[in-house]
Design a protein around this motif. Structure first.
Motif, PDB file in Angstrom:
ATOM      1  N   ARG A  67       0.846  -1.188   0.000  1.00 25.45           N
ATOM      2  CA  ARG A  67       0.000   0.000   0.000  1.00 25.45           C
ATOM      3  C   ARG A  67       0.884   1.242   0.000  1.00 25.45           C
ATOM      4  O   ARG A  67       1.942   1.272   0.629  1.00 25.45           O
ATOM      5  CB  ARG A  67      -0.909   0.013   1.232  1.00 25.45           C
ATOM      6  CG  ARG A  67      -1.700   1.321   1.341  1.00 25.45           C
ATOM      7  CD  ARG A  67      -2.761   1.295   2.402  1.00 25.45           C
ATOM      8  NE  ARG A  67      -3.318   2.646   2.562  1.00 25.45           N
ATOM      9  CZ  ARG A  67      -4.549   2.897   2.988  1.00 25.45           C
ATOM     10  NH1 ARG A  67      -5.362   1.897   3.281  1.00 25.45           N
ATOM     11  NH2 ARG A  67      -4.976   4.139   3.124  1.00 25.45           N
ATOM     12  N   GLY A  68       0.448   2.280  -0.714  1.00 29.47           N
ATOM     13  CA  GLY A  68       1.199   3.521  -0.780  1.00 29.47           C
ATOM     14  C   GLY A  68       0.760   4.524   0.268  1.00 29.47           C
ATOM     15  O   GLY A  68      -0.115   4.254   1.099  1.00 29.47           O
ATOM     16  N   TYR A  69       1.365   5.685   0.220  1.00 29.72           N
ATOM     17  CA  TYR A  69       1.086   6.730   1.202  1.00 29.72           C
ATOM     18  C   TYR A  69       0.050   7.713   0.663  1.00 29.72           C
ATOM     19  O   TYR A  69      -0.114   7.882  -0.542  1.00 29.72           O
ATOM     20  CB  TYR A  69       2.379   7.470   1.571  1.00 29.72           C
ATOM     21  CG  TYR A  69       3.019   8.254   0.445  1.00 29.72           C
ATOM     22  CD1 TYR A  69       2.897   9.647   0.395  1.00 29.72           C
ATOM     23  CD2 TYR A  69       3.749   7.638  -0.572  1.00 29.72           C
ATOM     24  CE1 TYR A  69       3.490  10.390  -0.618  1.00 29.72           C
ATOM     25  CE2 TYR A  69       4.344   8.371  -1.589  1.00 29.72           C
ATOM     26  CZ  TYR A  69       4.201   9.742  -1.609  1.00 29.72           C
ATOM     27  OH  TYR A  69       4.776  10.475  -2.625  1.00 29.72           O
ATOM     28  N   TRP A  70      -0.639   8.377   1.574  1.00 30.24           N
ATOM     29  CA  TRP A  70      -1.605   9.395   1.182  1.00 30.24           C
ATOM     30  C   TRP A  70      -0.882  10.594   0.587  1.00 30.24           C
ATOM     31  O   TRP A  70       0.089  11.094   1.154  1.00 30.24           O
ATOM     32  CB  TRP A  70      -2.436   9.856   2.379  1.00 30.24           C
ATOM     33  CG  TRP A  70      -3.414   8.859   2.877  1.00 30.24           C
ATOM     34  CD1 TRP A  70      -3.332   8.110   4.019  1.00 30.24           C
ATOM     35  CD2 TRP A  70      -4.646   8.484   2.244  1.00 30.24           C
ATOM     36  NE1 TRP A  70      -4.433   7.297   4.133  1.00 30.24           N
ATOM     37  CE2 TRP A  70      -5.255   7.506   3.064  1.00 30.24           C
ATOM     38  CE3 TRP A  70      -5.289   8.882   1.070  1.00 30.24           C
ATOM     39  CZ2 TRP A  70      -6.478   6.918   2.740  1.00 30.24           C
ATOM     40  CZ3 TRP A  70      -6.502   8.299   0.746  1.00 30.24           C
ATOM     41  CH2 TRP A  70      -7.092   7.332   1.574  1.00 30.24           C
ATOM     42  N   HIS A  71      -1.354  11.042  -0.553  1.00 25.49           N
ATOM     43  CA  HIS A  71      -0.740  12.182  -1.208  1.00 25.49           C
ATOM     44  C   HIS A  71      -1.752  12.813  -2.158  1.00 25.49           C
ATOM     45  O   HIS A  71      -2.858  12.293  -2.350  1.00 25.49           O
ATOM     46  CB  HIS A  71       0.503  11.748  -2.004  1.00 25.49           C
ATOM     47  CG  HIS A  71       0.201  10.844  -3.155  1.00 25.49           C
ATOM     48  ND1 HIS A  71      -0.109   9.504  -3.001  1.00 25.49           N
ATOM     49  CD2 HIS A  71       0.137  11.083  -4.495  1.00 25.49           C
ATOM     50  CE1 HIS A  71      -0.340   8.963  -4.176  1.00 25.49           C
ATOM     51  NE2 HIS A  71      -0.215   9.899  -5.104  1.00 25.49           N
ATOM     52  N   ALA A  72      -1.386  13.929  -2.730  1.00 24.65           N
ATOM     53  CA  ALA A  72      -2.112  14.535  -3.838  1.00 24.65           C
ATOM     54  C   ALA A  72      -1.139  14.639  -4.999  1.00 24.65           C
ATOM     55  O   ALA A  72       0.081  14.600  -4.807  1.00 24.65           O
ATOM     56  CB  ALA A  72      -2.647  15.916  -3.450  1.00 24.65           C
ATOM     57  N   ASP A  73      -1.658  14.740  -6.203  1.00 23.26           N
ATOM     58  CA  ASP A  73      -0.791  14.739  -7.379  1.00 23.26           C
ATOM     59  C   ASP A  73      -0.096  16.086  -7.567  1.00 23.26           C
ATOM     60  O   ASP A  73      -0.488  17.103  -6.982  1.00 23.26           O
ATOM     61  CB  ASP A  73      -1.597  14.393  -8.630  1.00 23.26           C
ATOM     62  CG  ASP A  73      -2.000  12.927  -8.662  1.00 23.26           C
ATOM     63  OD1 ASP A  73      -1.304  12.109  -8.038  1.00 23.26           O
ATOM     64  OD2 ASP A  73      -3.020  12.609  -9.308  1.00 23.26           O
ATOM     65  N   TRP A  74       0.953  16.061  -8.425  1.00 26.76           N
ATOM     66  CA  TRP A  74       1.639  17.309  -8.775  1.00 26.76           C
ATOM     67  C   TRP A  74       0.620  18.324  -9.283  1.00 26.76           C
ATOM     68  O   TRP A  74      -0.301  17.929 -10.009  1.00 26.76           O
ATOM     69  CB  TRP A  74       2.669  17.024  -9.887  1.00 26.76           C
ATOM     70  CG  TRP A  74       3.579  18.174 -10.152  1.00 26.76           C
ATOM     71  CD1 TRP A  74       4.761  18.443  -9.556  1.00 26.76           C
ATOM     72  CD2 TRP A  74       3.345  19.240 -11.082  1.00 26.76           C
ATOM     73  NE1 TRP A  74       5.292  19.613 -10.046  1.00 26.76           N
ATOM     74  CE2 TRP A  74       4.429  20.122 -10.981  1.00 26.76           C
ATOM     75  CE3 TRP A  74       2.324  19.554 -11.975  1.00 26.76           C
ATOM     76  CZ2 TRP A  74       4.529  21.280 -11.742  1.00 26.76           C
ATOM     77  CZ3 TRP A  74       2.412  20.708 -12.735  1.00 26.76           C
ATOM     78  CH2 TRP A  74       3.500  21.554 -12.616  1.00 26.76           C
ATOM     79  N   PRO A  75       0.678  19.578  -8.874  1.00 26.86           N
ATOM     80  CA  PRO A  75       1.768  20.217  -8.128  1.00 26.86           C
ATOM     81  C   PRO A  75       1.541  20.296  -6.628  1.00 26.86           C
ATOM     82  O   PRO A  75       2.097  21.178  -5.970  1.00 26.86           O
ATOM     83  CB  PRO A  75       1.781  21.623  -8.741  1.00 26.86           C
ATOM     84  CG  PRO A  75       0.318  21.899  -9.012  1.00 26.86           C
ATOM     85  CD  PRO A  75      -0.264  20.572  -9.428  1.00 26.86           C
ATOM     86  N   TYR A  76       0.753  19.360  -6.075  1.00 26.69           N
ATOM     87  CA  TYR A  76       0.420  19.417  -4.659  1.00 26.69           C
ATOM     88  C   TYR A  76       1.177  18.396  -3.814  1.00 26.69           C
ATOM     89  O   TYR A  76       1.094  18.443  -2.591  1.00 26.69           O
ATOM     90  CB  TYR A  76      -1.084  19.185  -4.466  1.00 26.69           C
ATOM     91  CG  TYR A  76      -1.941  20.141  -5.250  1.00 26.69           C
ATOM     92  CD1 TYR A  76      -2.100  21.460  -4.837  1.00 26.69           C
ATOM     93  CD2 TYR A  76      -2.575  19.730  -6.417  1.00 26.69           C
ATOM     94  CE1 TYR A  76      -2.889  22.337  -5.562  1.00 26.69           C
ATOM     95  CE2 TYR A  76      -3.367  20.609  -7.143  1.00 26.69           C
ATOM     96  CZ  TYR A  76      -3.520  21.907  -6.715  1.00 26.69           C
ATOM     97  OH  TYR A  76      -4.286  22.774  -7.436  1.00 26.69           O
ATOM     98  N   ASN A  77       1.877  17.466  -4.457  1.00 26.74           N
ATOM     99  CA  ASN A  77       2.610  16.453  -3.686  1.00 26.74           C
ATOM    100  C   ASN A  77       3.824  17.119  -3.038  1.00 26.74           C
ATOM    101  O   ASN A  77       4.750  17.559  -3.720  1.00 26.74           O
ATOM    102  CB  ASN A  77       3.039  15.307  -4.606  1.00 26.74           C
ATOM    103  CG  ASN A  77       3.606  14.133  -3.828  1.00 26.74           C
ATOM    104  OD1 ASN A  77       4.305  14.310  -2.833  1.00 26.74           O
ATOM    105  ND2 ASN A  77       3.303  12.927  -4.277  1.00 26.74           N
TER     106      ASN A  77
END
Length: 281
Positions: free
Chosen positions: A114-124
């Motif tokens: 499982r991956g980590y919680w994030h938002a996509d570029w340009p918000y990561n």
């Protein structure tokens, strides 16, 4: 789902699902070409990830492989990228002259973590180039996940946190106000859908790679759409912005290769305007 309903869902929940965009009879060949292209690219991709991890940066989830700008290797899916069900949403959000900012394939192998919680570029926030939090209340980027195989709970349908796009930050840089980016969150859900469907979401939406506990690969394309005014140069190696923000800081960043001229020339006329900015000598 029509464009008006889709835009309402994106504004309210951060996402919507558009079904049947890619015809079922086209999916086997698209999947075959995606797997073949990624297989040829895999050793280079993994070497880059290992080098980035060695510098102390977090890079994706283990067991998930990807290829940037896969349209350089295969164009079989290209005609669907300008499907009016998708572009009507994009143009309603951004106006005329939208652009595709990335075209990646993503393969979740059986047993991926499982991956980590994030938002996509340009918000990561793990990227050297990112919008500083708190974010302005403005939609700057639309992400889409094209389901080339069925998305199920078992094979790793993407985790999302509905409504999180309205928050001014995300936990990708680490713990945020007691929120651990590696832990389950109240209200999280997996977006399931039939192959050929497209998940469209505000790029601010918190999401995470899900574990694939099935015995089959989960195949997808990741395509992002941007307004004409969003500066994409920080994602393109060789530009002054990339040199300043990434090379000179030895940071990690989301990178998008150029589109080869012969590939661009062979794209359908409706798709070419979406890629013109990526064609370089």
């Amino acid at each position: 789902m029509g464009a008006e309903a889709a835009i309402g869902a994106i504004a309210r929940d951060g996402f919507c699902l558009i079904e049947g965009v890619v015809p079922s009879d086209a999916l086997p060949e698209i999947g075959r070409q995606v797997v073949a292209a990624q297989g040829a690219h895999n050793s280079e991709s993994e070497a880059q990830k290992q080098a980035t991890r060695a510098r102390g940066h977090r890079v994706g989830a283990r067991g998930v492989s990807s290829m940037r700008q896969i349209i350089n290797a295969s164009q079989v899916f290209a005609p669907y990228l300008a499907d009016r069900r998708i572009l009507d949403i994009v143009e309603a959000c951004f106006g005329p002259w939208p652009r595709i900012s990335c075209t990646d394939c993503v393969i979740n192998e059986p047993g991926n973590e499982r991956g980590y919680w994030h938002a996509d570029w340009p918000y990561n926030q793990t990227n050297a180039s990112h919008v500083a939090a708190p974010y302005p209340d403005l939609l700057m980027h639309l992400s889409t996940i094209w389901m080339l195989s069925d998305f199920t709970r078992e094979n790793g349908a993407t985790w999302i946190l509905p409504g999180s796009h309205r928050r001014g930050e995300n936990p990708s840089a680490g713990s945020m106000n007691g929120i651990d980016c590696d832990r389950a969150l109240p209200g999280q859900m997996q977006v399931e859908g039939e192959a050929g469907s497209v998940l469209v979401y505000d790029s601010r939406l918190w999401h995470a790679v899900a574990a694939n506990v099935s015995s089959s690969r989960r195949l997808a394309l990741l395509v992002r759409y941007a307004p004409w005014w969003l500066n994409l140069n920080p994602t393109h190696p060789g530009t002054p912005e990339y040199q300043m923000m990434v090379d000179e800081t030895e940071g990690k960043n989301y990178e998008v290769p150029s589109l080869r001229r012969e590939v661009f020339d062979g794209l359908p006329p409706a798709v070419q305007p979406l890629y013109r900015h990526w064609v370089h000598p």
